[in-house]
Design an enzyme around this catalytic site. Structure first.
Site, PDB file in Angstrom:
ATOM      1  N   LYS A  20       0.839  -1.214   0.000  1.00  0.00           N
ATOM      2  CA  LYS A  20       0.000   0.000   0.000  1.00  0.00           C
ATOM      3  C   LYS A  20       0.865   1.252   0.000  1.00  0.00           C
ATOM      4  O   LYS A  20       0.694   2.155  -0.820  1.00  0.00           O
ATOM      5  CB  LYS A  20      -0.888  -0.002   1.246  1.00  0.00           C
ATOM      6  N   ASN A  21       1.842   1.301   0.922  1.00  0.00           N
ATOM      7  CA  ASN A  21       2.603   2.537   1.110  1.00  0.00           C
ATOM      8  C   ASN A  21       3.584   2.790  -0.025  1.00  0.00           C
ATOM      9  O   ASN A  21       4.062   3.904  -0.198  1.00  0.00           O
ATOM     10  CB  ASN A  21       3.320   2.532   2.464  1.00  0.00           C
ATOM     11  N   CYS A 114      -4.359  12.545  12.380  1.00  0.00           N
ATOM     12  CA  CYS A 114      -5.193  11.336  12.350  1.00  0.00           C
ATOM     13  C   CYS A 114      -5.112  10.725  13.746  1.00  0.00           C
ATOM     14  O   CYS A 114      -4.512  11.282  14.662  1.00  0.00           O
ATOM     15  CB  CYS A 114      -4.699  10.367  11.279  1.00  0.00           C
ATOM     16  N   ARG A 119       0.806  14.469  12.646  1.00  0.00           N
ATOM     17  CA  ARG A 119       1.281  14.254  11.277  1.00  0.00           C
ATOM     18  C   ARG A 119       1.617  15.565  10.561  1.00  0.00           C
ATOM     19  O   ARG A 119       1.059  15.903   9.530  1.00  0.00           O
ATOM     20  CB  ARG A 119       0.260  13.457  10.457  1.00  0.00           C
ATOM     21  N   ASP A 307       4.507   0.274  12.152  1.00  0.00           N
ATOM     22  CA  ASP A 307       3.274  -0.273  11.577  1.00  0.00           C
ATOM     23  C   ASP A 307       3.017  -1.712  11.996  1.00  0.00           C
ATOM     24  O   ASP A 307       1.961  -2.258  11.705  1.00  0.00           O
ATOM     25  CB  ASP A 307       3.292  -0.203  10.044  1.00  0.00           C
ATOM     26  N   ARG A 399      -8.949   0.151   4.415  1.00  0.00           N
ATOM     27  CA  ARG A 399      -7.990   1.115   3.853  1.00  0.00           C
ATOM     28  C   ARG A 399      -6.678   0.420   3.482  1.00  0.00           C
ATOM     29  O   ARG A 399      -6.014   0.783   2.533  1.00  0.00           O
ATOM     30  CB  ARG A 399      -7.671   2.201   4.902  1.00  0.00           C
TER      31      ARG A 399
HETATM   32  C1  EPZ Z   1       4.571   6.658   6.281  1.00  0.00           C
HETATM   33  O1  EPZ Z   1       3.876   7.748   6.878  1.00  0.00           O
HETATM   34  C2  EPZ Z   1       3.555   5.534   6.184  1.00  0.00           C
HETATM   35  N1  EPZ Z   1       2.443   5.960   5.335  1.00  0.00           N
HETATM   36  C3  EPZ Z   1       3.046   5.174   7.580  1.00  0.00           C
HETATM   37  O2  EPZ Z   1       2.179   4.061   7.439  1.00  0.00           O
HETATM   38  C4  EPZ Z   1       4.239   4.748   8.442  1.00  0.00           C
HETATM   39  O3  EPZ Z   1       3.795   4.469   9.754  1.00  0.00           O
HETATM   40  C5  EPZ Z   1       5.272   5.879   8.475  1.00  0.00           C
HETATM   41  O4  EPZ Z   1       5.664   6.209   7.120  1.00  0.00           O
HETATM   42  C6  EPZ Z   1       6.522   5.510   9.247  1.00  0.00           C
HETATM   43  O5  EPZ Z   1       7.090   4.353   8.697  1.00  0.00           O
HETATM   44  C7  EPZ Z   1       2.616   6.000   3.990  1.00  0.00           C
HETATM   45  O6  EPZ Z   1       3.677   5.697   3.467  1.00  0.00           O
HETATM   46  C8  EPZ Z   1       1.423   6.386   3.188  1.00  0.00           C
HETATM   47  P1  EPZ Z   1       6.854   9.830   8.528  1.00  0.00           P
HETATM   48  P2  EPZ Z   1       4.593   9.210   6.937  1.00  0.00           P
HETATM   49  O7  EPZ Z   1       6.860  11.100   7.756  1.00  0.00           O
HETATM   50  O8  EPZ Z   1       5.394   9.430   5.708  1.00  0.00           O
HETATM   51  C9  EPZ Z   1       7.089  13.141  11.861  1.00  0.00           C
HETATM   52  C10 EPZ Z   1       0.248   2.780   7.812  1.00  0.00           C
HETATM   53  O9  EPZ Z   1      -0.297   2.296   8.806  1.00  0.00           O
HETATM   54  N2  EPZ Z   1       7.083  14.108  10.762  1.00  0.00           N
HETATM   55  O10 EPZ Z   1       8.033   8.900   8.443  1.00  0.00           O
HETATM   56  O11 EPZ Z   1       3.562  10.194   7.283  1.00  0.00           O
HETATM   57  C11 EPZ Z   1       5.727  12.478  12.032  1.00  0.00           C
HETATM   58  O12 EPZ Z   1       4.877  13.300  12.817  1.00  0.00           O
HETATM   59  C12 EPZ Z   1       0.804   4.192   7.855  1.00  0.00           C
HETATM   60  O13 EPZ Z   1       0.374   2.195   6.694  1.00  0.00           O
HETATM   61  C13 EPZ Z   1       7.305  15.463  11.047  1.00  0.00           C
HETATM   62  O14 EPZ Z   1       7.485  15.855  12.196  1.00  0.00           O
HETATM   63  O15 EPZ Z   1       5.556   8.980   8.194  1.00  0.00           O
HETATM   64  C14 EPZ Z   1       6.057  11.186  12.720  1.00  0.00           C
HETATM   65  O16 EPZ Z   1       6.163  11.402  14.113  1.00  0.00           O
HETATM   66  C15 EPZ Z   1       0.647   4.815   9.235  1.00  0.00           C
HETATM   67  N3  EPZ Z   1       7.299  16.360  10.039  1.00  0.00           N
HETATM   68  C16 EPZ Z   1       7.436  10.832  12.161  1.00  0.00           C
HETATM   69  O17 EPZ Z   1       7.947  12.028  11.554  1.00  0.00           O
HETATM   70  C17 EPZ Z   1       7.096  15.985   8.726  1.00  0.00           C
HETATM   71  O18 EPZ Z   1       7.121  16.856   7.822  1.00  0.00           O
HETATM   72  C18 EPZ Z   1       7.406   9.751  11.102  1.00  0.00           C
HETATM   73  O19 EPZ Z   1       6.559  10.203  10.066  1.00  0.00           O
HETATM   74  C19 EPZ Z   1       6.874  14.612   8.448  1.00  0.00           C
HETATM   75  C20 EPZ Z   1       6.875  13.689   9.482  1.00  0.00           C
END
Ligand code: EPZ
Length: 420
Positions: A20-21, A114, A119, A307, A399
């Site tokens: 998915k991701n 969410c 996020r 995840d 989803r």
């Molecule tokens: C991706 O989300 C995945 N989603 C998530 O999967 C997954 O949990 C996550 O990566 C971590 O592996 C998709 O790929 C669609 P991050 P993403 O940016 O990109 C902080 C699932 O269940 N952050 O690595 O949003 C954020 O708040 C979903 O399939 C900032 O502070 O994750 C978090 O604490 C859930 N500023 C941490 O980084 C930013 O600009 C990790 O987020 C971006 C992120």
């Protein structure tokens, strides 16, 4: 709603769908390409459909045939992603980088938070600014444009304060068409980032280092047609390995890329399960009769994936002894604890730590899922629990899992999807 009767014994083989991701980011990347893109092994998921709606609102033509998705982004008709679609799928924010790189302008609503956290997208924004874009937020919309419009982004050097998967993907996609070299330091190393880099390279982008902490991109003027298979979903695969462990069943899963599951396999073996490599892309789990306790701390890849945290918590709730889980990636991803405790688990939360005191059995109960992976955890707990569990929250499961209950029923689980 799902009606689940436990305890279940599973057997047989389960087919793992496309990731998915990976598919979500790759669908956004097709905006970079004014040519025919064919994606294969695309899972049938609500999130994929929603991303398709966002792309078609931008003028993209999509044609779905089973697990094949044909995308034609030749004629983009707007640079603005519609709010009512973006708010339903956070990942649609990924379109900002490709739109900006292709059109010199992009307007994308801020994705809301969410269940698992606020996020924020500050790292995405700072990354685009480092490529020479002017970015400001007005009335909940992120406006990004390259000075004078129609200009190209310029390659730049970006250090990500946190190895954010999304921010790495946004910057990498935008940089493929920028003028000059871009270096992303402290980049995310997830397999989905590598898959995205590989399809961009197949379209003619010049990207080196994806999968390491430093990614180099040399911008090109245009990308070309591609025919590309999405990698298998490592989180769906991990979820089914836990399904085997928690029901003490021996099952096989595939196709998988075992390398992508190292941390999960390590922890399953740490609690006494055996993971046998049957083929290059097929794994068998042989559970222990009684699993041991262990400690888990979620980390960016290659660490233990956040995840998989909820699913593992359900498993450790039935392990012998005391385990701890520390969630370091998201600030609010322990909400499944309350529901697991209602099924008889003995888990206490202190800050971002969960202290799990193993119990001999869980009992079925009515439970509610709050997000995708906590919902999966509750279904797994229902499979192992004594008696009937009614699970509410199918909108979350659908989803991210392709026909989860169909796949589980094929393995012998006793569960039914009931229209409420
Ligand atoms: C991706 O989300 C995945 N989603 C998530 O999967 C997954 O949990 C996550 O990566 C971590 O592996 C998709 O790929 C669609 P991050 P993403 O940016 O990109 C902080 C699932 O269940 N952050 O690595 O949003 C954020 O708040 C979903 O399939 C900032 O502070 O994750 C978090 O604490 C859930 N500023 C941490 O980084 C930013 O600009 C990790 O987020 C971006 C992120």
């Amino acid at each position: 709603m799902l009606q689940i009767w436990g305890p279940s014994r599973l057997q047989g083989h389960v087919k793992i769908s496309g990731a998915k991701n990976s598919a979500l980011a790759i669908m956004a990347a097709t905006l970079l390409c004014p040519d025919d893109c064919r994606l294969r092994n695309v899972p049938s998921l609500a999130d994929i459909n929603r991303m398709g709606e966002v792309l078609s609102a931008l003028g993209v033509k999509l044609k779905r045939n089973e697990d094949i998705l044909d995308i034609d982004a030749r004629d983009l008709k707007t640079s603005e992603a519609p709010y009512e679609l973006v708010r339903k799928l956070r990942a649609s924010f990924f379109v900002i980088g490709p739109l900006l790189a292709r059109l010199g302008v992009a307007r994308v609503p801020l994705p809301g938070g969410c269940a698992i956290g606020a996020r924020p997208v500050d790292l995405h924004v700072r990354g685009l600014q480092a490529l020479g874009a002017d970015v400001y937020i007005d009335k909940g919309i992120v406006h990004a444009y390259v000075n004078g419009g129609k200009q190209r982004l310029k390659g730049g050097k970006i250090y990500l304060d946190y190895p954010s998967v999304g921010a790495t993907e946004t910057v990498m996609m935008a940089a493929t068409l920028a003028d000059g070299e871009t270096i992303i330091e402290n980049a995310a190393q997830e397999p989905e980032v590598v898959d995205l880099a590989n399809i961009c390279r197949a379209m003619g982008a010049k990207i080196e280092g994806a999968g390491t902490k430093t990614i180099n991109i040399n911008g090109v003027s245009q990308l070309h047609a591609v025919n590309y298979p999405i990698i298998p979903d490592r989180i769906e695969a991990g979820t089914f390995l836990v399904a085997g462990a928690i029901t003490r069943s021996e099952i096989t899963i595939g196709p998988v890329i075992p390398e992508h599951l190292r941390a999960v396999i390590f922890k399953l073996e740490a609690i006494g399960a055996k993971i046998i490599r049957e083929d290059s892309d097929r794994l068998r789990i042989v559970p222990a009769y009684q699993h041991a306790a262990t400690n888990i701390e979620t980390q960016p890849y290659p660490g233990f994936p956040t995840d998989m945290q909820p699913q593992f918590m359900a498993l450790l709730a039935l392990s012998d002894g005391n385990s701890t889980i520390t969630e370091t990636v998201f600030e609010n991803r322990l909400r499944h604890v309350a529901e697991l405790n209602r099924m008889g688990a003995d888990i206490r939360v202190k800050g971002n730590h969960a202290i799990i005191h193993g119990v001999p059995r869980l009992s079925g109960a009515p439970v509610v899922g709050t997000d995708l992976r906590s919902s999966a955890a509750l279904v797994l707990a229902g499979l192992a629990a004594d008696g009937e569990t009614t699970f509410q929250g199918l909108q979350h499961l659908d989803r991210g899992y392709e026909q989860l209950e169909v796949k589980l029923k094929k393995l012998g689980a006793k569960l039914e999807r009931i229209k409420p």
